[in-house]
Design a protein around this motif. Structure first.
Motif, PDB file in Angstrom:
ATOM      1  N   ARG A  37       5.647  -9.732  12.051  1.00 47.01           N
ATOM      2  CA  ARG A  37       6.602 -10.755  12.494  1.00 47.01           C
ATOM      3  C   ARG A  37       6.758 -10.754  14.002  1.00 47.01           C
ATOM      4  NH1 ARG A  37      10.254  -8.952   8.407  1.00 47.01           N
ATOM      5  NH2 ARG A  37      11.713  -8.350  10.057  1.00 47.01           N
ATOM      6  N   VAL A  38       6.699  -9.595  14.607  1.00 44.41           N
ATOM      7  CA  VAL A  38       6.852  -9.523  16.057  1.00 44.41           C
ATOM      8  C   VAL A  38       5.758 -10.315  16.765  1.00 44.41           C
ATOM      9  CG1 VAL A  38       5.514  -7.387  16.257  1.00 44.41           C
ATOM     10  CG2 VAL A  38       7.207  -7.963  18.025  1.00 44.41           C
ATOM     11  N   ASP A  39       4.567 -10.344  16.174  1.00 47.27           N
ATOM     12  CA  ASP A  39       3.445 -11.050  16.790  1.00 47.27           C
ATOM     13  C   ASP A  39       3.696 -12.554  16.827  1.00 47.27           C
ATOM     14  OD1 ASP A  39       0.886  -8.905  16.728  1.00 47.27           O
ATOM     15  OD2 ASP A  39       2.421  -8.553  15.209  1.00 47.27           O
ATOM     16  N   THR A  40       4.209 -13.081  15.710  1.00 45.56           N
ATOM     17  CA  THR A  40       4.392 -14.527  15.604  1.00 45.56           C
ATOM     18  C   THR A  40       5.754 -15.002  16.097  1.00 45.56           C
ATOM     19  OG1 THR A  40       5.134 -14.295  13.305  1.00 45.56           O
ATOM     20  CG2 THR A  40       2.776 -14.662  13.682  1.00 45.56           C
ATOM     21  N   GLU A  41       6.758 -14.124  16.002  1.00 46.44           N
ATOM     22  CA  GLU A  41       8.113 -14.534  16.377  1.00 46.44           C
ATOM     23  C   GLU A  41       8.450 -14.230  17.836  1.00 46.44           C
ATOM     24  OE1 GLU A  41      10.781 -12.769  13.586  1.00 46.44           O
ATOM     25  OE2 GLU A  41       9.872 -13.755  11.845  1.00 46.44           O
ATOM     26  N   ASP A  42       7.842 -13.175  18.389  1.00 44.00           N
ATOM     27  CA  ASP A  42       8.196 -12.759  19.751  1.00 44.00           C
ATOM     28  C   ASP A  42       7.041 -12.831  20.742  1.00 44.00           C
ATOM     29  OD1 ASP A  42      10.743 -12.211  18.785  1.00 44.00           O
ATOM     30  OD2 ASP A  42      10.251 -10.118  18.351  1.00 44.00           O
ATOM     31  N   TRP A  43       5.842 -12.597  20.280  1.00 43.30           N
ATOM     32  CA  TRP A  43       4.713 -12.489  21.196  1.00 43.30           C
ATOM     33  C   TRP A  43       3.906 -13.766  21.351  1.00 43.30           C
ATOM     34  CZ3 TRP A  43       2.476  -7.065  19.479  1.00 43.30           C
ATOM     35  CH2 TRP A  43       3.410  -6.076  19.825  1.00 43.30           C
ATOM     36  N   GLY A  44       4.270 -14.805  20.641  1.00 42.37           N
ATOM     37  CA  GLY A  44       3.641 -16.110  20.851  1.00 42.37           C
ATOM     38  C   GLY A  44       2.353 -16.365  20.104  1.00 42.37           C
ATOM     39  N   TYR A  45       1.992 -15.477  19.160  1.00 44.13           N
ATOM     40  CA  TYR A  45       0.780 -15.721  18.382  1.00 44.13           C
ATOM     41  C   TYR A  45       1.042 -16.749  17.291  1.00 44.13           C
ATOM     42  CZ  TYR A  45      -1.695 -11.795  20.492  1.00 44.13           C
ATOM     43  OH  TYR A  45      -2.321 -10.967  21.381  1.00 44.13           O
ATOM     44  N   LYS A  46      -0.001 -17.531  16.980  1.00 44.70           N
ATOM     45  CA  LYS A  46       0.091 -18.493  15.890  1.00 44.70           C
ATOM     46  C   LYS A  46      -0.146 -17.766  14.574  1.00 44.70           C
ATOM     47  CE  LYS A  46      -1.890 -22.815  14.155  1.00 44.70           C
ATOM     48  NZ  LYS A  46      -2.346 -22.324  12.850  1.00 44.70           N
ATOM     49  N   ASP A  47       0.702 -18.031  13.615  1.00 45.30           N
ATOM     50  CA  ASP A  47       0.602 -17.398  12.303  1.00 45.30           C
ATOM     51  C   ASP A  47      -0.582 -17.994  11.542  1.00 45.30           C
ATOM     52  OD1 ASP A  47       0.978 -16.489   9.680  1.00 45.30           O
ATOM     53  OD2 ASP A  47       3.156 -16.406   9.927  1.00 45.30           O
ATOM     54  N   ALA A  48      -1.574 -17.181  11.226  1.00 43.62           N
ATOM     55  CA  ALA A  48      -2.780 -17.669  10.546  1.00 43.62           C
ATOM     56  C   ALA A  48      -2.463 -18.272   9.184  1.00 43.62           C
ATOM     57  CB  ALA A  48      -3.794 -16.537  10.395  1.00 43.62           C
ATOM     58  N   ARG A  49      -1.325 -17.900   8.603  1.00 42.81           N
ATOM     59  CA  ARG A  49      -0.960 -18.456   7.294  1.00 42.81           C
ATOM     60  C   ARG A  49      -0.704 -19.954   7.361  1.00 42.81           C
ATOM     61  NH1 ARG A  49       3.990 -14.664   5.770  1.00 42.81           N
ATOM     62  NH2 ARG A  49       4.429 -15.198   7.953  1.00 42.81           N
ATOM     63  N   LEU A  50      -0.405 -20.462   8.563  1.00 49.38           N
ATOM     64  CA  LEU A  50      -0.133 -21.890   8.708  1.00 49.38           C
ATOM     65  C   LEU A  50      -1.375 -22.741   8.478  1.00 49.38           C
ATOM     66  CD1 LEU A  50       2.259 -21.797  11.784  1.00 49.38           C
ATOM     67  CD2 LEU A  50       2.873 -22.307   9.415  1.00 49.38           C
ATOM     68  N   ASN A  51      -2.532 -22.101   8.425  1.00 54.44           N
ATOM     69  CA  ASN A  51      -3.769 -22.835   8.114  1.00 54.44           C
ATOM     70  C   ASN A  51      -3.937 -23.066   6.620  1.00 54.44           C
ATOM     71  OD1 ASN A  51      -4.854 -23.024  10.830  1.00 54.44           O
ATOM     72  ND2 ASN A  51      -5.159 -20.817  10.703  1.00 54.44           N
ATOM     73  N   ILE A  52      -3.159 -22.341   5.811  1.00 53.58           N
ATOM     74  CA  ILE A  52      -3.287 -22.473   4.360  1.00 53.58           C
ATOM     75  C   ILE A  52      -1.953 -22.706   3.662  1.00 53.58           C
ATOM     76  CG2 ILE A  52      -5.434 -21.158   4.154  1.00 53.58           C
ATOM     77  CD1 ILE A  52      -3.834 -18.673   3.601  1.00 53.58           C
TER      78      ILE A  52
END
Length: 248
Positions: free
Chosen positions: A213-228
């Motif tokens: 969660r820290v990667d997608t919520e704080d560090w600005g990474y796009k959540d790969a799950r959004l592709n599916i």
């Protein structure tokens, strides 16, 4: 209304095809070389005209053009028809999908279309997102559209709806990423044209819905799950993990 660069040839045949489709009340979009000139400013010889229609309209379009006296054919039943001038020296492609079958024309193409003009006629062009989507997969030995993709990104980066573009690629998002990486190789001084978040994808959430969660919520990474998954499904699934963690 934007205006495409003036075309030197007097394509009476092309104009008549457009008029015939309009008279038959068949919605259509222009793409190919004419749209590429509009969006990139690159002028090159245009040898044919690409017209995009919905699949449900392809038979009506071919019938209307045949009634107008032009030879027609459904060249490939899954994506392409053609109409020729009487001596078959010129032709128009009627496209309703793509050669690989992935990029089917839908009503949303018309919702994002760009008003323009060709042959002194008002028309609508395919949006840059759809053009990039279609061209990104063309990597044949005899034809590679990667340069067109790079030029579209360079000239249209600010206008591109990047979330929508990624959504078009869906599970094939790596193909788009490969073109983004090539773009940065081709134009090292233009790397800022690609939004940073587009390049940052974290696939950690595919392994753990909570520990990344820290990667997608704080560090600005796009959540790969959004592709599916939809954003709502991702949020619901992640929230369930939070609730489980909070239980004593």
């Amino acid at each position: 209304m934007q205006t495409a660069p003036e075309q030197k040839p007097n394509h009476v045949f092309y104009r008549d095809v457009l008029e015939t489709l309009r008279h038959a009340e068949i919605p259509f979009l222009i793409s190919g070389g004419f749209a590429l000139q509009q969006f990139t400013g690159i002028s090159r010889e245009v040898r044919d005209l690409d017209i995009f229609v919905l699949e449900r309209h392809i038979r009506a379009a071919l019938d209307a053009l045949a009634e107008a006296g032009y030879p027609t054919e459904l060249t490939f039943s899954h994506w392409l028809g053609k109409v020729y001038n009487p001596d078959r020296t010129e032709y128009v492609d009627l496209i309703f999908s793509s050669g690989n079958g992935l990029c089917k024309v839908t009503q949303t193409w018309f919702e994002r279309a760009i008003a323009s003009e060709v042959f002194e006629m008002p028309v609508f062009l395919c949006a840059p997102e759809e053009m990039i989507w279609q061209k990104a997969f063309i990597m044949e030995r005899e034809r590679y559209d990667g340069a067109d993709v790079a030029h579209l990104i360079r000239t249209q980066a600010d206008a591109i709806d990047w979330e929508r573009l990624i959504g078009l690629f869906g599970e094939h998002w790596r193909v788009l990423l490969s073109h983004v990486i090539l773009f940065e190789f081709i134009y090292p001084a233009e790397r800022a044209k690609i939004p940073r978040w587009v390049k940052q994808v974290c696939q950690g959430p595919l392994l753990s819905r909570s520990q990344f969660r820290v990667d997608t919520e704080d560090w600005g990474y796009k959540d790969a799950r959004l592709n599916i998954m939809s954003a709502e499904e991702v949020a619901h699934w992640t929230e369930a993990a939070k609730e489980k963690e909070e239980k004593p």
